[in-house]
Scaffold this motif. Structure first.
Motif, PDB file in Angstrom:
ATOM      1  N   LEU A   1     -14.881  18.465   8.323  1.00  0.00           N
ATOM      2  CA  LEU A   1     -15.533  19.057   7.153  1.00  0.00           C
ATOM      3  C   LEU A   1     -15.051  18.393   5.866  1.00  0.00           C
ATOM      4  O   LEU A   1     -15.851  18.083   4.973  1.00  0.00           O
ATOM      5  N   LEU A   2     -13.756  18.168   5.777  1.00  0.00           N
ATOM      6  CA  LEU A   2     -13.210  17.572   4.560  1.00  0.00           C
ATOM      7  C   LEU A   2     -13.648  16.122   4.390  1.00  0.00           C
ATOM      8  O   LEU A   2     -13.686  15.614   3.262  1.00  0.00           O
ATOM      9  N   MET A   3     -14.011  15.458   5.483  1.00  0.00           N
ATOM     10  CA  MET A   3     -14.571  14.114   5.356  1.00  0.00           C
ATOM     11  C   MET A   3     -15.877  14.150   4.562  1.00  0.00           C
ATOM     12  O   MET A   3     -16.183  13.236   3.800  1.00  0.00           O
ATOM     13  N   GLY A   4     -16.650  15.222   4.742  1.00  0.00           N
ATOM     14  CA  GLY A   4     -17.868  15.358   3.962  1.00  0.00           C
ATOM     15  C   GLY A   4     -17.597  15.480   2.478  1.00  0.00           C
ATOM     16  O   GLY A   4     -18.388  15.018   1.651  1.00  0.00           O
ATOM     17  N   ALA A   5     -16.492  16.113   2.140  1.00  0.00           N
ATOM     18  CA  ALA A   5     -16.142  16.326   0.732  1.00  0.00           C
ATOM     19  C   ALA A   5     -15.381  15.154   0.120  1.00  0.00           C
ATOM     20  O   ALA A   5     -15.078  15.189  -1.076  1.00  0.00           O
ATOM     21  N   TYR A   6     -15.098  14.126   0.901  1.00  0.00           N
ATOM     22  CA  TYR A   6     -14.245  13.034   0.405  1.00  0.00           C
ATOM     23  C   TYR A   6     -14.760  12.400  -0.883  1.00  0.00           C
ATOM     24  O   TYR A   6     -13.952  12.137  -1.797  1.00  0.00           O
ATOM     25  N   PRO A   7     -16.069  12.144  -1.041  1.00  0.00           N
ATOM     26  CA  PRO A   7     -16.525  11.529  -2.297  1.00  0.00           C
ATOM     27  C   PRO A   7     -16.249  12.375  -3.537  1.00  0.00           C
ATOM     28  O   PRO A   7     -16.243  11.854  -4.645  1.00  0.00           O
ATOM     29  N   ARG A   8     -16.005  13.675  -3.352  1.00  0.00           N
ATOM     30  CA  ARG A   8     -15.705  14.553  -4.494  1.00  0.00           C
ATOM     31  C   ARG A   8     -14.329  15.197  -4.325  1.00  0.00           C
ATOM     32  O   ARG A   8     -14.098  16.332  -4.723  1.00  0.00           O
ATOM     33  N   ARG A   9     -13.410  14.419  -3.734  1.00  0.00           N
ATOM     34  CA  ARG A   9     -12.112  14.950  -3.316  1.00  0.00           C
ATOM     35  C   ARG A   9     -11.264  15.471  -4.480  1.00  0.00           C
ATOM     36  O   ARG A   9     -10.302  16.206  -4.266  1.00  0.00           O
ATOM     37  N   HIS A  10     -11.605  15.085  -5.719  1.00  0.00           N
ATOM     38  CA  HIS A  10     -10.826  15.549  -6.868  1.00  0.00           C
ATOM     39  C   HIS A  10     -11.260  16.948  -7.319  1.00  0.00           C
ATOM     40  O   HIS A  10     -10.590  17.557  -8.155  1.00  0.00           O
ATOM     41  N   GLU A  11     -12.347  17.466  -6.760  1.00  0.00           N
ATOM     42  CA  GLU A  11     -12.843  18.808  -7.124  1.00  0.00           C
ATOM     43  C   GLU A  11     -12.228  19.850  -6.194  1.00  0.00           C
ATOM     44  O   GLU A  11     -12.917  20.548  -5.459  1.00  0.00           O
ATOM     45  N   LYS A  12     -10.922  19.964  -6.228  1.00  0.00           N
ATOM     46  CA  LYS A  12     -10.208  20.749  -5.216  1.00  0.00           C
ATOM     47  C   LYS A  12     -10.635  22.217  -5.198  1.00  0.00           C
ATOM     48  O   LYS A  12     -10.841  22.800  -4.124  1.00  0.00           O
ATOM     49  N   GLU A  13     -10.780  22.837  -6.353  1.00  0.00           N
ATOM     50  CA  GLU A  13     -11.142  24.256  -6.388  1.00  0.00           C
ATOM     51  C   GLU A  13     -12.547  24.474  -5.849  1.00  0.00           C
ATOM     52  O   GLU A  13     -12.786  25.409  -5.071  1.00  0.00           O
ATOM     53  N   GLN A  14     -13.488  23.618  -6.253  1.00  0.00           N
ATOM     54  CA  GLN A  14     -14.864  23.776  -5.791  1.00  0.00           C
ATOM     55  C   GLN A  14     -14.982  23.490  -4.299  1.00  0.00           C
ATOM     56  O   GLN A  14     -15.731  24.151  -3.589  1.00  0.00           O
ATOM     57  N   ILE A  15     -14.221  22.495  -3.819  1.00  0.00           N
ATOM     58  CA  ILE A  15     -14.233  22.196  -2.378  1.00  0.00           C
ATOM     59  C   ILE A  15     -13.739  23.400  -1.584  1.00  0.00           C
ATOM     60  O   ILE A  15     -14.310  23.753  -0.544  1.00  0.00           O
ATOM     61  N   ALA A  16     -12.695  24.061  -2.074  1.00  0.00           N
ATOM     62  CA  ALA A  16     -12.174  25.245  -1.395  1.00  0.00           C
ATOM     63  C   ALA A  16     -13.240  26.339  -1.325  1.00  0.00           C
ATOM     64  O   ALA A  16     -13.397  27.010  -0.282  1.00  0.00           O
ATOM     65  N   LYS A  17     -13.997  26.528  -2.397  1.00  0.00           N
ATOM     66  CA  LYS A  17     -15.075  27.527  -2.412  1.00  0.00           C
ATOM     67  C   LYS A  17     -16.189  27.137  -1.445  1.00  0.00           C
ATOM     68  O   LYS A  17     -16.714  27.982  -0.707  1.00  0.00           O
TER      69      LYS A  17
END
Length: 245
Positions: free
Chosen positions: A106-122
């Motif tokens: 799942l986190l591989m999908g978020a890798y391009p926006r990896r600096h958006e830690k709070e939004q990724i957690a949501k």
């Protein structure tokens, strides 16, 4: 931010031909997707529908014609460059990383926006709410999941990309009716949230329920197009794809 003219589609595929060596797979295929729309591409095996999607994703280069995303030509771009423009993909066969855990996939999908830690957690919590089985198996190796669970994982990974456009290839393929219902329940929620989706699907009945508009391909040609409601009522579509007598 790119400002689109009022009549410019979000995605435009215009008159593309695609060849695999000497074999021509697409013949002058054209379609468009407006922002916030769900468009389905229907057809049987070897109809050209997956090749159309691969052309949009930069996995196949058209020999002629053009493809534009938000008014920008993308038909000569490689797949990573297309993804960088905000396109997410749920490929046929899922293409998950089998040795990695569900959470790592799942986190591989978020890798391009990896600096958006709070939004990724949501967003991750939203995925787990949509697919409780993934939450239960977050530490489990993805390759040990069932086919339906892997499809959920592929959808969750695409959602974490937060793409402007999500391209989905055959999400119901090989799934039991129960898992098909679960997958499409999420796709209906994405539609309600305004997500722009280009969907390739053999299951015409459920695809037409989800879509705003649809195209029917046969032997690399667009043979029908229109609103999903009109195509669902078309006798040719009913006989060929909906099981009508």
């Amino acid at each position: 931010m790119r400002i689109l003219a009022k009549d410019t589609p979000f995605l435009l595929v215009e008159n593309i031909d695609v060849h695999y060596g000497a074999v021509q797979a697409l013949f002058g295929v054209s379609l468009y997707v407006q922002a916030g729309e769900v468009v389905s591409v229907l057809g049987g095996n070897a109809s050209g529908k997956s090749t159309t999607l691969k052309s949009v994703l930069g996995l196949v280069t058209p020999s002629s014609g053009r493809i534009e995303l938000e008014g920008r030509p993308i038909h000569r771009l490689a797949a990573p460059d297309v993804i960088d423009l905000g396109v997410a993909s749920v490929p046929e066969g899922r293409r998950i990383f089998p040795e990695m855990s569900v959470l790592e996939n799942l986190l591989m999908g978020a890798y391009p926006r990896r600096h958006e830690k709070e939004q990724i957690a949501k967003d991750l919590e939203e995925v787990f709410l949509s697919f409780p089985r993934l939450a239960e198996r977050r530490k489990q190796a993805a390759g040990t999941l069932s086919g339906g669970e892997q499809q959920m994982l592929a959808l969750g990974r695409a959602w974490l990309r937060r793409g402007k456009l999500i391209c989905i290839d055959e999400p119901s393929m090989g799934l039991s009716p129960k898992f098909v219902d679960m997958v499409y329940e999420v796709l209906f929620r994405w539609k309600a949230a305004g997500q722009t989706i280009l969907l390739v699907e053999q299951n015409a009945r459920i695809a037409l329920e989800l879509a705003d508009r649809a195209y029917v391909l046969q032997h690399g040609h667009v043979i029908l197009k229109g609103s999903a409601a009109d195509l669902a009522a078309d006798p040719m579509v009913q006989k060929a794809y909906l099981g009508a007598a």
